[in-house]
Every structure is written in C-alpha cells, then in structure tokens.
Design an enzyme around this catalytic site. Structure first.
Site, short mmCIF file in Angstrom:
data_model
loop_
_atom_site.label_atom_id
_atom_site.label_comp_id
_atom_site.label_asym_id
_atom_site.label_seq_id
_atom_site.Cartn_x
_atom_site.Cartn_y
_atom_site.Cartn_z
N ASP A 126 0.62 -1.57 0.28
CA ASP A 126 -0.06 0.06 -0.11
C ASP A 126 1.41 1.28 -0.08
O ASP A 126 1.47 1.02 1.01
CB ASP A 126 -0.87 0.04 0.91
N ASP A 228 -2.55 4.60 -2.44
CA ASP A 228 -4.09 5.56 -1.37
C ASP A 228 -4.94 6.42 -1.21
O ASP A 228 -3.55 7.50 -1.73
CB ASP A 228 -3.41 5.33 -0.28
N GLU A 282 -6.73 3.64 -5.68
CA GLU A 282 -7.91 3.62 -4.89
C GLU A 282 -9.02 4.50 -5.40
O GLU A 282 -8.30 5.86 -5.45
CB GLU A 282 -7.47 4.25 -3.25
N HIS A 348 -11.29 -2.92 4.36
CA HIS A 348 -10.99 -2.51 5.72
C HIS A 348 -12.15 -0.94 6.16
O HIS A 348 -11.35 -0.29 6.81
CB HIS A 348 -9.55 -1.70 5.49
N ASP A 349 -12.47 -0.44 4.91
CA ASP A 349 -13.14 0.78 5.59
C ASP A 349 -14.27 0.34 5.45
O ASP A 349 -15.44 1.81 5.13
CB ASP A 349 -12.48 1.66 3.53
C1 NOJ Z 1 -7.96 5.43 2.25
C2 NOJ Z 1 -7.59 3.90 3.09
O1 NOJ Z 1 -8.55 3.34 3.02
C3 NOJ Z 1 -8.10 4.43 4.15
O2 NOJ Z 1 -8.04 3.65 5.39
C4 NOJ Z 1 -7.77 5.45 5.16
O3 NOJ Z 1 -8.42 6.26 6.12
C5 NOJ Z 1 -7.42 7.19 3.73
N1 NOJ Z 1 -7.07 6.48 2.42
C6 NOJ Z 1 -6.65 7.68 4.48
O4 NOJ Z 1 -5.32 7.63 4.20
#
Ligand code: NOJ
Length: 576
Positions: A126, A228, A282, A348-349
């Site tokens: 990542d 990211d 992402e 994970h989000d």
């Molecule tokens: C996206 C990531 O997937 C998330 O977990 C993170 O909090 C934010 N970007 C900030 O890096």
C-alpha cells in the site's frame, strides 16, 4: 528435458518477435498475471499476532502462509506496514522505508516476501502518498520555518492572507481541512485527519522522493502497489474558493484534478514500467472516462483502479438489488473492450459484506457468505477478497463509542457533538457501517481470542468466533471456507469466469441476480438469490442438475427451465 523445452520455446519466441509483423504479434497476446489473479487483502493489525502484544504482525502472517496458499489466491495486498504513529492505523506514515515496530523488523519483511514468493504468492504494498504523518521528518522540517527547504513539500497558507478558502476534511472533527500552526503563523492542508498533512505533488522533489521510495520496495522484489487516495494528489495550489456546499459533492472538486495524469505517466516511466509492477489506484474518479484515463493500456499510467459505486450504499436502508445490478453491469460494459476493473464488496474501509449485502441471521449466514464469494469470483475483473470474508466473518456491532478504535468513527462522533447533531442516529449508523466492523481480529480457532493473540487484542474479537473460525471450517467440506476454495479453483479452471463476456439477464427480477459469462465456445450461467426468501426464475433454456459446476446448497439442485432457488442460493451452470 524441461530446460531444453523451455529453451526451444524461448528461441522460437525470440524468432517470432523478431520477424513477425507487428499486427500479428498482438494476436498471440499474453495476458498479465494480475488479470487472472485473485487478490487476498490482509489488514496486518488484525490477521495474526505472533508475540502476544495484541497486534497482528509479519511473523504472524508468515506462520499462516500455507493457509493463504490453500485459499487458491495469487497475491496479497497488505495494508500499510511502514513506521507510523498510528493515528489512522498506518495510513499516516512517518518513515516509508521502515517497518512499524509492532509489526516486526525489515528482516521479518524480507522473510515474508521470500516465503510468499516461494509459494508463488505475490505481494502488493500500500503506497500512502497523498499525505504523510505529521511526524514524518519532512513535515517536521517543513513546519519548522517558512524558509526551510522542505517547506514546499506540503501545502501552506500564510495567515496574513486571511483565512484560507474552505476545504472539507474527511476525518477532521470540525470538517475543516486547514489546520492553523502558530509556529510559522500559517495553515497546512489535510484532506484526512490533522495528523495526515497532504504532500505537495506539484513539487517535483516530492514526486522524486516518492519514486525513490517505490524503487526501494521494488528493488526488494515487491510485485505491485495499491495507491492510497491517489485521485486526490494533484491540487490547484492557488486554492480558489469552491461554491458553498461543495463538500456534499467534494469528489467533483478533489478527484482527478490538475496534472494528475502527468504525474502518473511520470511514475509509470520512472518506476512501474521499469520494474514491471502491478498498480491499482484507490478511486476511479467521477466518470467512466476518468477511470479509462487511469487504466487504458495505451496511456501507460496504471493497470487497475477500484471504484466505490458498488460499495457506496446507504447505511440504514442498505442496498437496492436493481441498483447493484446496474452498477456492476455498467462498470462491466464500460470496460468490455478496453481496460480492466477490480471487483470487490468489502475492504478495511467497509463493514462486513455479509451484513451489508445479505444477513448474518444464523439460518442464512453461511449460504449468504458463500453466495457473495461466488459473486465476486464469477464477475469479470480482478476479484479482491478481504481477510475473514472467506469464512463469512460478520459485523461486531459496537454499542458504545469507547469500543471504537477508528479515527474516522471517533472524530465523526466529535463532529456530530460539535454540530449538535443526532448522536443516536450517528451511533446506529456506526453500529451497522463502521470500519471497525471489518477490522476485528481474524477468527482462527475456538481458543481464547479466537487464536489471534495470547494477549489482549487491540480491537475486540467478535464473540461469534466459537461458531465462525478457520479450524472448524477447514474440517467441514460444506463450510464457507471450503466453498471459497472450490470457487477459486473453478475460476482457474474456467477462463470464461475470468475473461468471459458478461450479460445480465432479467434485470427487473427483484430477488435474483442472473448473468451469463461467455468465452471461446464456453458459456456459464450464474444465478444468485440475493434474498432471504425462495425465488423462482425462468431461464433462457432448461438446465439439468448435471450441468451444475458449483452450488452453495447440498440439498437443492435446481433443474428445468423454471427453477426455484433457496434463500441466498447461488448456482453456476455450464450451458456449453
Ligand atoms: C483510504 C484508506 O483506504 C483509508 O483506510 C485511509 O483512512 C484513507 N485513505 C487515508 O489514508
């Protein structure tokens, strides 16, 4: 003997490429590995703790590589493992070349990579470079004085110019992305939390620093990067005023701005193509055109992006099946001829997919989890499976704010309080949709703390671990886990599941999501009953039970032209 054959093939190939006209070369196109791969996402804090400190670590992952291999996955995407003060669980990096001590050492990392490669598993790191941690040396220097050489590594607004034009922050407790710093009487920008200052990509030195970091990991042998929040990196540094209320649609103002594509081309030239790295962003911008601009091969930017349309579902009412069909069908058709997409229902989000797209009610949970795994593994694109979803892990559903660890949930709570908002409604949203729901420790077995740690876990283990765990499911041929393994095998054996043209059937059907996948003379029919009731569907032709390749029910083998599916039943037939 084997070496001789390889040599002959290599010589023939060299001969072919040297003398065959360009036009014909493309006919024997070799597909890149990442199109055929199934990617397994590991949240390192939560996977396996080897030293009893309650936090998952690299040695823990090493100890479970045979398990990972047994899933039939080809690559692991590891959430950030770099040194970090941990404001956002590693998405705030203070040393991009260091390993977070809780996770282990660089020697552990080297061993992890070697052991993965030994097993034929690739590693995707990542890369968190929209922002760093405020504890990164660059930021410490940058904030120390207005004339420091690192000042322009970040975005600063001198206070004598007045208050900077409003920028929305996703994680700030006031929603304000500008943080005042009295040391130099200036504001710095942070799209996420104030401990995550945004890097200034308009500064060529910053870009070179990032490419050097990527090269450092590429030299070690990693196979790719997930970028990211990358769609946010380019900014108009004049910081024009945005219209009032822009934050309701902030993506339009934040994503894919300015020179983003130039930076990606530069990154591709300098790093990605040199090391033959897989890359996935992402976010995919605001339109299919944006997404194509990121991933079309001839543009030489990235390989894949992942879009959020499929996972952006209302918190309390849940998703709507027709909408879900439309989203996935539209993305498929936008990439039918060119480019490639990522397929996922969780990461994970997000909260756990079983809760979001089906139910964790005991009588349906297993069927539902199997159905959702069948779905992501039978669509065109590269499937991403989030750790624990191969078992059907579920939301923990915390009731109290003290139980949460996630900065987004905690600062969101403070924001609601600050604004005098509806705290009860916010807590209900969190219970269903918080990111911590998807981050509880991996459930390995029925020993205390689910075998995740011998200590106190950093986040509560879901009490249902006695019911849902690897050891139990490993032994049971009908488990969610073994269904997942069966499904990854089936995908490998049937190129139609990877490359096959996708055609949606009966869009209006309120319960069943049905489609065909067709490739080189083979056609598969895929049916998923996304409801907790039986469903009937009339098929394009009569099917026999013998044509079933996979079925998540051992008691119902639907046959004929009018078939009846059990709740959350998922079946794939071979039509030809
Ligand atoms: C996206 C990531 O997937 C998330 O977990 C993170 O909090 C934010 N970007 C900030 O890096």
């Amino acid at each position: 003997m084997k070496t001789n054959i390889l040599l002959i093939v290599a010589l023939l190939t060299i001969g072919l490429t040297n003398c065959t006209p360009k036009k014909q070369e493309t006919a024997v196109q070799v597909q890149p590995w990442w199109k055929e791969a199934v990617i397994y996402q590991i949240y390192p804090r939560s996977f396996k703790d080897s030293d009893g400190d309650g936090v998952g670590d690299l040695k823990g992952i090493i100890s479970e590589l045979d398990y990972i291999k047994s899933l039939g996955v080809d690559a692991v995407w590891l959430n950030p493992i770099y040194t970090s003060p941990n404001a956002d669980n590693g998405y705030d990096v203070s040393d991009y070349r260091g390993i977070q001590p809780e996770f282990g050492t660089m020697a552990d990392f080297d061993q992890l990579l070697a052991e993965m490669h030994k097993r034929g598993i690739r590693l995707i790191m990542d890369m968190v470079v929209n922002h760093s941690s405020d504890e990164h040396e660059w930021f410490k220097q940058s904030r120390s004085s207005r004339t420091n050489p690192y000042r322009n590594y970040y975005h600063w607004w001198p206070a004598e110019k007045g208050t900077p034009p409003y920028r929305y922050s996703l994680f700030d407790e006031k929603g304000d992305a500008w943080q005042y710093d009295s040391l130099t009487n200036a504001y710095y920008l942070h799209y996420f939390a104030d401990k995550q200052p945004d890097l200034n990509w308009e500064n060529p030195k910053v870009r070179q620093e990032v490419y050097d970091i990527m090269k450092f990991w590429a030299e070690k042998g990693v196979d790719g990067f997930r970028l990211d929040a990358f769609q946010f990196v380019a900014k108009d540094t004049a910081f024009p005023k945005f219209p009032d209320g822009f934050e309701k649609n902030f993506m339009k103002y934040y994503a894919m701005q300015g020179n983003l594509h130039e930076y990606l081309k530069e990154m591709n030239r300098e790093v990605l193509s040199k090391y033959n790295l897989m890359s996935v962003a992402e976010g995919a911008g605001n339109s299919f055109e944006d997404a194509h601009n990121l991933v079309d091969e001839d543009r030489q930017e990235l390989n894949m992006a992942y879009a959020f349309d499929g996972v952006d579902i209302p918190k309390r009412t849940g998703y709507d099946l027709l909408h879900l069909k439309d989203v996935f069908s539209r993305w498929d058709s936008a990439f039918a001829q060119k480019g490639w997409i990522s397929i996922f229902l969780a990461n994970h989000d997000q909260a756990r997919m079983v809760n979001r797209y089906a139910t964790d009610a005991p009588q349906f949970r297993e069927a539902a989890a199997k159905m959702l795994n069948t779905f992501i593994l039978s669509m065109r694109g590269t499937p991403y499976c989030y750790y624990g979803d191969e078992l059907g892990m579920t939301n923990i559903g915390f009731e109290k704010i003290e139980q949460y660890q996630d900065i987004a949930s905690i600062n969101g709570y403070k924001k609601v309080l600050n604004e005098g908002g509806d705290v009860a409604a916010y807590m209900a949203d969190l219970k269903f949709g918080s990111r911590d729901n998807g981050r509880t420790p991996m459930q390995w077995n029925s020993s205390p703390q689910a075998g995740f740690t011998t200590g106190t876990p950093w986040l509560y283990v879901n009490p249902n671990y006695l019911e849902i765990n690897v050891a139990k499911q490993d032994k049971d041929p009908d488990s969610v886990l073994n269904h997942f393994r069966q499904m990854t095998r089936l995908r490998k054996e049937n190129p139609a599941l990877i490359y096959g043209a996708y055609q949606l059937l009966q869009r209006e059907h309120p319960q069943v999501y049905a489609y065909t996948r067709t490739h080189e003379g083979s056609r598969l029919l895929v049916l998923h009953n996304f409801s907790d009731r039986e469903a009937s569907i009339s098929l394009p032709e009569a099917m026999s039970a013998k044509q079933i390749l996979i079925n998540n029910y051992s008691t119902n083998f639907p046959e004929g032209q009018e078939v009846r599916l059990k709740p959350y039943q998922s079946v794939i037939y071979k039509m030809k």
